[in-house]
Design an enzyme around this catalytic site. Structure first.
Site, PDB file in Angstrom:
ATOM      1  N   ARG A  31      -0.831   5.049  17.346  1.00  0.00           N
ATOM      2  CA  ARG A  31      -1.747   4.534  16.477  1.00  0.00           C
ATOM      3  C   ARG A  31      -2.498   3.416  17.222  1.00  0.00           C
ATOM      4  O   ARG A  31      -2.738   3.408  18.479  1.00  0.00           O
ATOM      5  CB  ARG A  31      -1.475   4.496  15.157  1.00  0.00           C
ATOM      6  CG  ARG A  31      -0.877   5.599  14.557  1.00  0.00           C
ATOM      7  CD  ARG A  31      -0.186   5.617  13.250  1.00  0.00           C
ATOM      8  NE  ARG A  31      -1.481   5.213  12.163  1.00  0.00           N
ATOM      9  CZ  ARG A  31      -1.364   4.640  11.096  1.00  0.00           C
ATOM     10  NH1 ARG A  31      -0.118   4.607  10.462  1.00  0.00           N
ATOM     11  NH2 ARG A  31      -2.637   4.235  10.302  1.00  0.00           N
ATOM     12  N   ASN A  36       0.863  -1.172   0.023  1.00  0.00           N
ATOM     13  CA  ASN A  36       0.029   0.130  -0.082  1.00  0.00           C
ATOM     14  C   ASN A  36       0.889   1.290  -0.056  1.00  0.00           C
ATOM     15  O   ASN A  36       0.082   2.287  -0.187  1.00  0.00           O
ATOM     16  CB  ASN A  36      -1.053   0.076   1.157  1.00  0.00           C
ATOM     17  CG  ASN A  36      -2.132  -0.988   1.009  1.00  0.00           C
ATOM     18  OD1 ASN A  36      -2.409  -1.178   0.144  1.00  0.00           O
ATOM     19  ND2 ASN A  36      -2.071  -1.941   2.209  1.00  0.00           N
ATOM     20  N   HIS A  95       9.487   4.085   9.536  1.00  0.00           N
ATOM     21  CA  HIS A  95       8.016   4.243   9.203  1.00  0.00           C
ATOM     22  C   HIS A  95       7.647   5.693   9.295  1.00  0.00           C
ATOM     23  O   HIS A  95       8.317   6.659   9.734  1.00  0.00           O
ATOM     24  CB  HIS A  95       7.129   3.794  10.573  1.00  0.00           C
ATOM     25  CG  HIS A  95       7.399   2.372  10.901  1.00  0.00           C
ATOM     26  ND1 HIS A  95       6.753   1.652   9.747  1.00  0.00           N
ATOM     27  CD2 HIS A  95       8.123   1.678  11.557  1.00  0.00           C
ATOM     28  CE1 HIS A  95       7.240   0.407  10.145  1.00  0.00           C
ATOM     29  NE2 HIS A  95       8.099   0.296  11.142  1.00  0.00           N
ATOM     30  N   ALA A 138       1.974  -2.737   6.599  1.00  0.00           N
ATOM     31  CA  ALA A 138       1.450  -3.515   7.499  1.00  0.00           C
ATOM     32  C   ALA A 138       1.962  -4.745   8.083  1.00  0.00           C
ATOM     33  O   ALA A 138       1.874  -5.361   8.838  1.00  0.00           O
ATOM     34  CB  ALA A 138      -0.297  -3.627   7.259  1.00  0.00           C
ATOM     35  N   ARG A 191      -3.963   9.028  -0.577  1.00  0.00           N
ATOM     36  CA  ARG A 191      -5.082   8.850   0.453  1.00  0.00           C
ATOM     37  C   ARG A 191      -4.414   9.197   1.836  1.00  0.00           C
ATOM     38  O   ARG A 191      -3.054   9.296   2.027  1.00  0.00           O
ATOM     39  CB  ARG A 191      -5.546   7.389   0.368  1.00  0.00           C
ATOM     40  CG  ARG A 191      -5.967   7.015  -0.817  1.00  0.00           C
ATOM     41  CD  ARG A 191      -7.703   7.361  -0.646  1.00  0.00           C
ATOM     42  NE  ARG A 191      -8.180   6.995  -2.147  1.00  0.00           N
ATOM     43  CZ  ARG A 191      -8.680   5.759  -2.385  1.00  0.00           C
ATOM     44  NH1 ARG A 191      -8.843   5.024  -1.566  1.00  0.00           N
ATOM     45  NH2 ARG A 191      -9.345   5.698  -3.621  1.00  0.00           N
ATOM     46  N   ASN A 207      10.645  -0.281   5.118  1.00  0.00           N
ATOM     47  CA  ASN A 207       9.272   0.206   5.548  1.00  0.00           C
ATOM     48  C   ASN A 207       8.404  -0.907   5.101  1.00  0.00           C
ATOM     49  O   ASN A 207       8.001  -1.099   3.939  1.00  0.00           O
ATOM     50  CB  ASN A 207       8.858   1.850   5.193  1.00  0.00           C
ATOM     51  CG  ASN A 207       7.560   1.850   5.758  1.00  0.00           C
ATOM     52  OD1 ASN A 207       6.883   0.892   6.384  1.00  0.00           O
ATOM     53  ND2 ASN A 207       7.138   3.215   5.797  1.00  0.00           N
TER      54      ASN A 207
HETATM   55  O1  CA2 Z   1       3.635   4.792   8.978  1.00  0.00           O
HETATM   56  C1  CA2 Z   1       4.246   3.769   8.373  1.00  0.00           C
HETATM   57  O2  CA2 Z   1       5.107   4.056   7.676  1.00  0.00           O
HETATM   58  C2  CA2 Z   1       3.590   2.535   8.257  1.00  0.00           C
HETATM   59  O3  CA2 Z   1       4.538   1.610   7.786  1.00  0.00           O
HETATM   60  C3  CA2 Z   1       2.476   2.644   7.079  1.00  0.00           C
HETATM   61  C4  CA2 Z   1       1.768   1.127   6.761  1.00  0.00           C
HETATM   62  C5  CA2 Z   1       1.262   0.942   8.239  1.00  0.00           C
HETATM   63  O4  CA2 Z   1       0.293  -0.373   8.092  1.00  0.00           O
HETATM   64  C6  CA2 Z   1       2.045   0.863   9.418  1.00  0.00           C
HETATM   65  O5  CA2 Z   1       1.633   0.521  10.650  1.00  0.00           O
HETATM   66  C7  CA2 Z   1       2.915   2.250   9.486  1.00  0.00           C
HETATM   67  C8  CA2 Z   1       0.497   1.437   5.963  1.00  0.00           C
HETATM   68  C9  CA2 Z   1       1.062   1.932   4.600  1.00  0.00           C
HETATM   69  C10 CA2 Z   1      -0.302   2.339   3.919  1.00  0.00           C
HETATM   70  O6  CA2 Z   1      -0.033   3.511   3.502  1.00  0.00           O
HETATM   71  C11 CA2 Z   1      -0.980   4.185   2.531  1.00  0.00           C
HETATM   72  C12 CA2 Z   1      -0.884   5.321   1.888  1.00  0.00           C
HETATM   73  C13 CA2 Z   1      -1.700   6.158   1.622  1.00  0.00           C
HETATM   74  C14 CA2 Z   1      -3.093   5.568   1.742  1.00  0.00           C
HETATM   75  C15 CA2 Z   1      -3.465   4.360   2.190  1.00  0.00           C
HETATM   76  C16 CA2 Z   1      -2.367   3.533   2.740  1.00  0.00           C
END
Ligand code: CA2
Length: 146
Positions: free
Chosen positions: A107, A11, A100, A77, A18, A74
């Site tokens: 969170r 993602n 991250h 999830a 988003r 990174n």
């Molecule tokens: O804060 C971070 O870099 C994370 O690794 C991002 C992950 C999340 O699951 C980790 O807990 C923390 C999620 C990335 C999803 O990125 C998106 C970006 C834009 C819209 C939707 C998702």
């Protein structure tokens, strides 16, 4: 020439499209550029991969052995449950820097556990793009030991 493998998990290709309140407005390309420009300025090369597939990331970590000097990861999830990535990183001999964009500890509770962290030399979280710059400085500093 010394080399960084920069990995992004599921993602993260959606960055900038988003959830700007959490992840800001920069696209993934900006994060890669910060690492590449700084690393190359310091005489390092960077290979980067973003994948939404756990196995791709595991295979990239396997291929990094004997090929790259440092991994910046990174895992998205997958950070919170991928024992496959945990085990693959255990077989990598160099420093591993976990990054991250947000601060997972601030969170939801499921984000407070990282299975990457036990394999990481250090973790940088909550600093957005600046965190990637710091990770690159750490990666390209010779004293960064696992
Ligand atoms: O804060 C971070 O870099 C994370 O690794 C991002 C992950 C999340 O699951 C980790 O807990 C923390 C999620 C990335 C999803 O990125 C998106 C970006 C834009 C819209 C939707 C998702």
């Amino acid at each position: 020439m010394s080399s960084i493998l920069l990995l992004h998990g599921p993602n993260l290709n959606l960055l900038g499209q988003r959830e700007p309140a959490i992840y800001g407005s920069h696209p993934l390309a900006d994060y890669v550029k910060v690492v590449r420009v700084l690393a190359e300025d310091r005489g390092w090369v960077v290979e980067d991969l973003q994948s939404n597939h756990e196995g791709d990331l595991v295979e990239a970590i396997h291929a990094a052995r004997g090929c790259h000097d440092v991994i910046i990861i990174n895992a998205g999830a997958l950070t919170h449950y991928s024992w496959s990535i945990h085990d693959a990183l255990a077989a990598f001999e160099g420093p591993v820097i976990e990054v991250h964009i947000s601060n997972p500890h601030a969170r939801e509770s499921f984000r407070r556990v990282s299975v990457v962290e036990p394999q990481a030399t250090c973790t940088i979280a909550g600093l957005g793009l600046r965190g990637y710059e710091i990770a690159t400085r750490v990666a390209t500093t010779r004293s960064s030991q696992r």
